[in-house]
Design a protein around this motif. Structure first.
Motif, PDB file in Angstrom:
ATOM      1  N   UNK A 291       0.827  -1.208   0.000  1.00 21.06           N
ATOM      2  CA  UNK A 291       0.000   0.000   0.000  1.00 21.06           C
ATOM      3  C   UNK A 291       0.859   1.254   0.000  1.00 21.06           C
ATOM      4  N   UNK A 292       0.491   2.200  -0.854  1.00 20.25           N
ATOM      5  CA  UNK A 292       1.199   3.475  -0.883  1.00 20.25           C
ATOM      6  C   UNK A 292       0.815   4.338   0.309  1.00 20.25           C
ATOM      7  N   UNK A 293      -0.449   4.257   0.711  1.00 18.18           N
ATOM      8  CA  UNK A 293      -0.881   5.070   1.847  1.00 18.18           C
ATOM      9  C   UNK A 293      -2.119   4.476   2.490  1.00 18.18           C
ATOM     10  N   UNK A 294      -2.246   4.680   3.786  1.00 13.80           N
ATOM     11  CA  UNK A 294      -3.449   4.361   4.548  1.00 13.80           C
ATOM     12  C   UNK A 294      -3.932   5.659   5.178  1.00 13.80           C
ATOM     13  N   UNK A 295      -5.157   6.048   4.863  1.00 13.56           N
ATOM     14  CA  UNK A 295      -5.735   7.277   5.406  1.00 13.56           C
ATOM     15  C   UNK A 295      -6.799   6.883   6.419  1.00 13.56           C
ATOM     16  N   UNK A 296      -6.682   7.396   7.643  1.00 10.86           N
ATOM     17  CA  UNK A 296      -7.651   7.137   8.702  1.00 10.86           C
ATOM     18  C   UNK A 296      -8.127   8.461   9.281  1.00 10.86           C
ATOM     19  N   UNK A 297      -9.178   8.414  10.073  1.00 15.68           N
ATOM     20  CA  UNK A 297      -9.605   9.611  10.794  1.00 15.68           C
ATOM     21  C   UNK A 297      -9.051   9.560  12.224  1.00 15.68           C
ATOM     22  N   UNK A 298      -9.264  10.638  12.951  1.00 13.97           N
ATOM     23  CA  UNK A 298      -8.815  10.693  14.345  1.00 13.97           C
ATOM     24  C   UNK A 298      -9.948  10.349  15.305  1.00 13.97           C
ATOM     25  N   UNK A 299     -10.914   9.526  14.849  1.00 16.43           N
ATOM     26  CA  UNK A 299     -11.999   9.095  15.740  1.00 16.43           C
ATOM     27  C   UNK A 299     -11.447   8.324  16.928  1.00 16.43           C
ATOM     28  N   UNK A 300     -10.316   7.628  16.719  1.00 17.33           N
ATOM     29  CA  UNK A 300      -9.562   6.971  17.779  1.00 17.33           C
ATOM     30  C   UNK A 300      -8.235   7.702  17.889  1.00 17.33           C
ATOM     31  N   UNK A 301      -7.841   8.053  19.105  1.00 20.85           N
ATOM     32  CA  UNK A 301      -6.587   8.801  19.266  1.00 20.85           C
ATOM     33  C   UNK A 301      -5.416   7.969  18.732  1.00 20.85           C
ATOM     34  N   UNK A 302      -4.680   8.469  17.745  1.00 16.85           N
ATOM     35  CA  UNK A 302      -3.556   7.697  17.195  1.00 16.85           C
ATOM     36  C   UNK A 302      -2.386   7.652  18.164  1.00 16.85           C
ATOM     37  N   UNK A 303      -1.753   6.485  18.252  1.00 15.80           N
ATOM     38  CA  UNK A 303      -0.587   6.338  19.106  1.00 15.80           C
ATOM     39  C   UNK A 303       0.672   6.833  18.424  1.00 15.80           C
ATOM     40  N   UNK A 304       1.792   6.755  19.135  1.00 21.99           N
ATOM     41  CA  UNK A 304       3.071   7.255  18.614  1.00 21.99           C
ATOM     42  C   UNK A 304       3.493   6.503  17.360  1.00 21.99           C
ATOM     43  N   UNK A 305       3.266   5.186  17.322  1.00 24.15           N
ATOM     44  CA  UNK A 305       3.662   4.392  16.154  1.00 24.15           C
ATOM     45  C   UNK A 305       2.866   4.792  14.916  1.00 24.15           C
ATOM     46  N   UNK A 306       1.584   5.082  15.120  1.00 23.02           N
ATOM     47  CA  UNK A 306       0.741   5.496  13.991  1.00 23.02           C
ATOM     48  C   UNK A 306       1.202   6.847  13.463  1.00 23.02           C
ATOM     49  N   UNK A 307       1.483   7.766  14.370  1.00 15.33           N
ATOM     50  CA  UNK A 307       1.908   9.110  13.961  1.00 15.33           C
ATOM     51  C   UNK A 307       3.242   9.091  13.226  1.00 15.33           C
ATOM     52  N   UNK A 308       4.115   8.165  13.601  1.00  9.66           N
ATOM     53  CA  UNK A 308       5.451   8.124  12.996  1.00  9.66           C
ATOM     54  C   UNK A 308       5.501   7.303  11.706  1.00  9.66           C
ATOM     55  N   UNK A 309       4.431   6.564  11.398  1.00  9.54           N
ATOM     56  CA  UNK A 309       4.422   5.741  10.187  1.00  9.54           C
ATOM     57  C   UNK A 309       4.386   6.637   8.951  1.00  9.54           C
ATOM     58  N   UNK A 310       5.290   6.385   8.021  1.00 11.13           N
ATOM     59  CA  UNK A 310       5.421   7.258   6.854  1.00 11.13           C
ATOM     60  C   UNK A 310       4.277   7.126   5.865  1.00 11.13           C
ATOM     61  N   UNK A 311       3.601   5.977   5.843  1.00 10.85           N
ATOM     62  CA  UNK A 311       2.515   5.788   4.865  1.00 10.85           C
ATOM     63  C   UNK A 311       1.125   5.773   5.504  1.00 10.85           C
ATOM     64  N   UNK A 312       1.014   6.326   6.723  1.00 10.29           N
ATOM     65  CA  UNK A 312      -0.290   6.477   7.373  1.00 10.29           C
ATOM     66  C   UNK A 312      -0.565   7.974   7.560  1.00 10.29           C
ATOM     67  N   UNK A 313      -1.711   8.412   7.081  1.00 16.29           N
ATOM     68  CA  UNK A 313      -2.083   9.821   7.180  1.00 16.29           C
ATOM     69  C   UNK A 313      -3.417   9.943   7.909  1.00 16.29           C
ATOM     70  N   UNK A 314      -3.587  11.000   8.682  1.00 18.53           N
ATOM     71  CA  UNK A 314      -4.768  11.161   9.528  1.00 18.53           C
ATOM     72  C   UNK A 314      -5.585  12.364   9.063  1.00 18.53           C
ATOM     73  N   UNK A 315      -6.868  12.130   8.813  1.00 18.81           N
ATOM     74  CA  UNK A 315      -7.793  13.196   8.415  1.00 18.81           C
ATOM     75  C   UNK A 315      -8.585  13.629   9.644  1.00 18.81           C
ATOM     76  N   UNK A 316      -8.666  14.916   9.931  1.00 17.43           N
ATOM     77  CA  UNK A 316      -9.364  15.373  11.142  1.00 17.43           C
ATOM     78  C   UNK A 316     -10.880  15.274  11.005  1.00 17.43           C
TER      79      UNK A 316
END
Length: 354
Positions: A291-316
């Protein structure tokens, strides 16, 4: 029993004080989201809106204790608390906060649950199993919740488990804005993918919003968490595939679907998932997948690993929830937020031009 029903109906019918402002209270499940919602509401109202002062703590034996420091008598209260991991703790916090507000004479209590836990247990798939989503609905209603505001329920029928109003927001309009912004130069190459037959309605809605064709990955499960085989229904050759789903837990199914799509000729695979549960090895799987990217929302508070992942992006989601709360408080339509035309101005600055 009749007296209990009458008591609950009287809470629902209590008129709102004419000059009251919406009041927020936050549990510990996702405080950054609660702060962001309050900030957006402040912008809309032209005045400072902040979660009210309260203690939501634990005794040494992990019992939950709640104390509200501000007067909430006659107030329109909104509790912001997803019931994500740890689901039991966060659900209990929500119930106890509701009880504290009810006993403090709040006029109306709305549970804002960005991620509704236990939603995957929405029916009896086998003999002698519970319908836990219905049990949670009963608990919330009996605790004193007058209304529920949530996002992308796993199963639409869960709204019918409640005897109180339930507003179910959808991530699809926000995802459509995001896709039109990030893929604006190759919209004709996009194809929306449902990762299973049960998610076709959700994928079709997004496909219609962005004008893309639809394909399905048919999966056969041997047992929960494992996928025996996958078959692609549709021609994905040369397409930029966008997998759409509501929950990503361990990411095993998602990553395997991406691999199968690539093997069937897809040039790129991206995923748009509303609730990033991302438990266990999920983040590592996503990082090591095709996968080139995984886009999620912040409905669940993202942890440090999620925030640091280069191919995971968070939509508010704060702009959408803030507007939904204000619409509920004003007595105006919440369904207007299902349209891109309404959400576009709310997300102005993030997705300019749409």
């Amino acid at each position: 029993m009749l007296s209990e029903v009458q008591s609950h109906e009287s809470r629902q019918d209590t008129p709102m004080p004419a000059m009251t402002e919406p009041k927020l209270i936050a549990g510990n499940a996702n405080r950054p989201l609660a702060t962001a919602i309050a900030r957006r509401m402040s912008m809309h109202r032209g005045m400072n809106v902040a979660p009210i002062e309260a203690r939501v703590e634990r005794f040494n034996d992990q019992e939950i204790f709640v104390e509200v420091y501000e007067n909430v008598r006659g107030e329109d209260m909104f509790i912001i608390q997803p019931t994500s991991n740890p689901a039991n703790d966060n659900l209990m916090e929500l119930l106890i906060m509701t009880d504290a507000l009810r006993r403090s004479s709040a006029a109306r209590i709305t549970a804002v649950i960005p991620y509704f836990g236990y939603a995957r247990q929405d029916r009896r798939a086998k003999a002698r199993t519970p319908i836990s989503a219905k049990l949670v609905a009963n608990l919330l209603t009996e605790a004193g919740v007058d209304r529920v505001l949530t996002l992308d329920l796993h199963a639409a029928q869960i709204q019918g488990f409640f005897d109180i109003p339930v507003d179910n927001l959808y991530a699809a309009p926000v995802f459509a804005l995001d896709i039109k912004h990030h893929f604006r130069d190759r919209m004709s190459d996009l194809m929306v993918i449902s990762p299973d037959v049960g998610g076709v309605a959700r994928a079709r809605e997004l496909a219609q919003r962005i004008g893309a064709p639809l394909a399905i990955v048919d999966k056969r499960r041997e047992k929960p968490g494992e996928v025996a085989e996958m078959t692609v229904i549709g021609d994905v050759t040369g397409k930029t595939c966008i997998i759409v789903d509501d929950i990503c837990d361990t990411a095993g199914t998602l990553c395997k679907a991406a691999q199968v799509l690539t093997e069937h000729g897809a040039t790129e695979v991206h995923a748009y998932i509303t609730h990033g549960v991302l438990s266990g090895p999920a983040v590592e799987r996503v990082q090591n997948s095709v996968m080139k990217s995984l886009v999620i929302t912040d409905s669940i508070e993202p942890g440090a690993k999620v925030k640091s992942a280069t191919n995971i992006r968070i939509v508010p989601t704060a702009p959408m929830f803030a507007q939904a709360i204000l619409n509920i408080w004003n007595g105006t339509s919440v369904s207007s937020l299902f349209e891109v035309g309404t959400l576009g101005p709310i997300y102005e600055g993030l997705y300019s031009g749409f």
